[in-house]
Every structure is written in structure tokens, then in C-alpha cells.
Design a protein around this motif. Structure first.
Motif, PDB file in Angstrom:
ATOM      1  N   ILE A  85       5.442   6.732  -3.505  1.00  0.00           N
ATOM      2  CA  ILE A  85       4.872   5.461  -3.036  1.00  0.00           C
ATOM      3  C   ILE A  85       3.701   5.714  -2.092  1.00  0.00           C
ATOM      4  N   ILE A  86       3.869   6.653  -1.174  1.00  0.00           N
ATOM      5  CA  ILE A  86       2.777   6.991  -0.254  1.00  0.00           C
ATOM      6  C   ILE A  86       1.579   7.520  -1.045  1.00  0.00           C
ATOM      7  N   LEU A 112      -0.155   4.627  -2.735  1.00  0.00           N
ATOM      8  CA  LEU A 112      -0.966   3.840  -1.802  1.00  0.00           C
ATOM      9  C   LEU A 112      -2.269   4.559  -1.466  1.00  0.00           C
ATOM     10  N   VAL A 145      -4.559   4.174  -4.456  1.00  0.00           N
ATOM     11  CA  VAL A 145      -5.159   2.832  -4.489  1.00  0.00           C
ATOM     12  C   VAL A 145      -6.302   2.743  -3.463  1.00  0.00           C
ATOM     13  N   GLY A 146      -6.072   3.294  -2.277  1.00  0.00           N
ATOM     14  CA  GLY A 146      -7.124   3.323  -1.265  1.00  0.00           C
ATOM     15  C   GLY A 146      -8.342   4.107  -1.727  1.00  0.00           C
TER      16      GLY A 146
END
Length: 166
Positions: A14-15, A18, A21-22
Motif C-alpha cells: 500500500i505504501i 501510494l 501514485v505520487g
């Protein structure tokens, strides 16, 4: 134990997602700025380089846990379950050894950059930061890999499926 390893693998993925996505957002803004004549985001390549490495290492644990790495089973799909379990366990051990080697070399590379103080060209952040984040994700990968290797060997011995296969 399985729930803790699963939580660790999922949390790391998940990290990593993220971060990815960033990085996509950063690349989009940088490219759009360049195309609109506003200029690109300063140092976006440096951030992208470190971030993608971290994201890749972040997805390894979940792939390892669920046996989701690419496999070619044209010949082995017709073999008995016991033989397939032994083959899977063998390659799980080989991959675990490779991941431990990668982790060790990543740590050594990080130590080298800490020692020489090298920084990135535009943002001037220490190069070892990217190594440190990737190393942290790689350590999680090694924990999951060792756990999976032990369970795969136990599968061979017991004849029962203990971990999912892709």
C-alpha cells in the motif's frame, strides 16, 4: 504469524502504491508544465528514480507471499502435487537467497553513499536516502521470503498446502 506477515506485506504494498501514485502525479505535472511552457518540476527525475526503486521493492513482499511472481509451468503442470511442491519449495529457497544477496548489496551501497556524502544534482539530497528507503522495503521482502521458504519446505514435508499459489 501468518496474519502479521500478511499485514506487513500488504502494508508495504500500500505504501509503495501510494508512492507510485505520487510519482505519476509528479511526472504528469512536470510534463504538463514543460508542454505549457511553465517549465518542468525541478529534480523530478531524481525523485522519480528513487521513488520507483522504492515502489518496486515495496511490491515484492506481496508477490512473494501470494506466489504471484511470473512462472512458466508448461511441463510441471502435469506432474504430481508432491513433485510440484518440491519444485516450488526449491525455487522459493533460491529466490530467498537472491533477495538476501540483493538486500546485503543494497545495504553496502547505502553505506558507501553515506560515507562519500554524494548528493543528487538538482535537489542536492543525499543519494543514500533512496537506498535507505529501498533497503527498508527490501528487509520486509526478506522477512516475507524467509517465512514463505520455511512454509514451502513444510508443505513438501507435510504434503499439505500452507500458502496460496498463483
Amino acid at each position: 504469524m501468518h496474519q502479521a506477515v500478511q499485514l506487513l506485506a500488504r502494508g508495504t504494498a500500500i505504501i509503495g502504491g501510494l508512492v507510485l501514485v505520487g510519482l505519476v502525479a509528479l511526472t504528469t505535472v512536470s510534463t504538463a508544465g514543460r508542454e505549457l511552457g511553465l517549465g518542468e518540476v525541478n529534480g523530478s527525475y531524481e525523485i522519480l528514480e528513487a521513488g520507483v526503486a522504492f515502489a518496486i521493492f515495496s511490491f515484492f513482499p506481496i508477490c512473494q507471499l501470494y506466489g504471484a511472481h511470473a512462472t512458466v509451468d508448461i511441463f510441471t503442470s502435469r506432474l504430481p502435487d508432491r513433485v510440484n511442491r518440491a519444485i516450488i519449495a526449491f525455487w522459493e529457497l533460491v529466490l530467498t537467497a537472491a533477495l538476501l544477496l540483493i538486500s546485503w548489496r543494497l545495504y553496502e551501497g547505502m553505506q558507501r553513499y553515506i560515507g562519500n556524502g554524494e548528493t543528487t544534482l538538482f535537489l542536492q539530497f543525499p543519494v543514500w536516502w533512496g537506498y535507505a528507503f529501498s533497503f527498508a522495503a527490501c528487509v520486509v521482502t526478506c522477512i516475507v521470503a524467509i517465512y514463505c521458504a520455511v512454509l514451502r519446505v513444510r508443505e513438501v514435508v507435510s504434503g499439505r498446502t500452507l500458502l496460496p499459489t498463483a
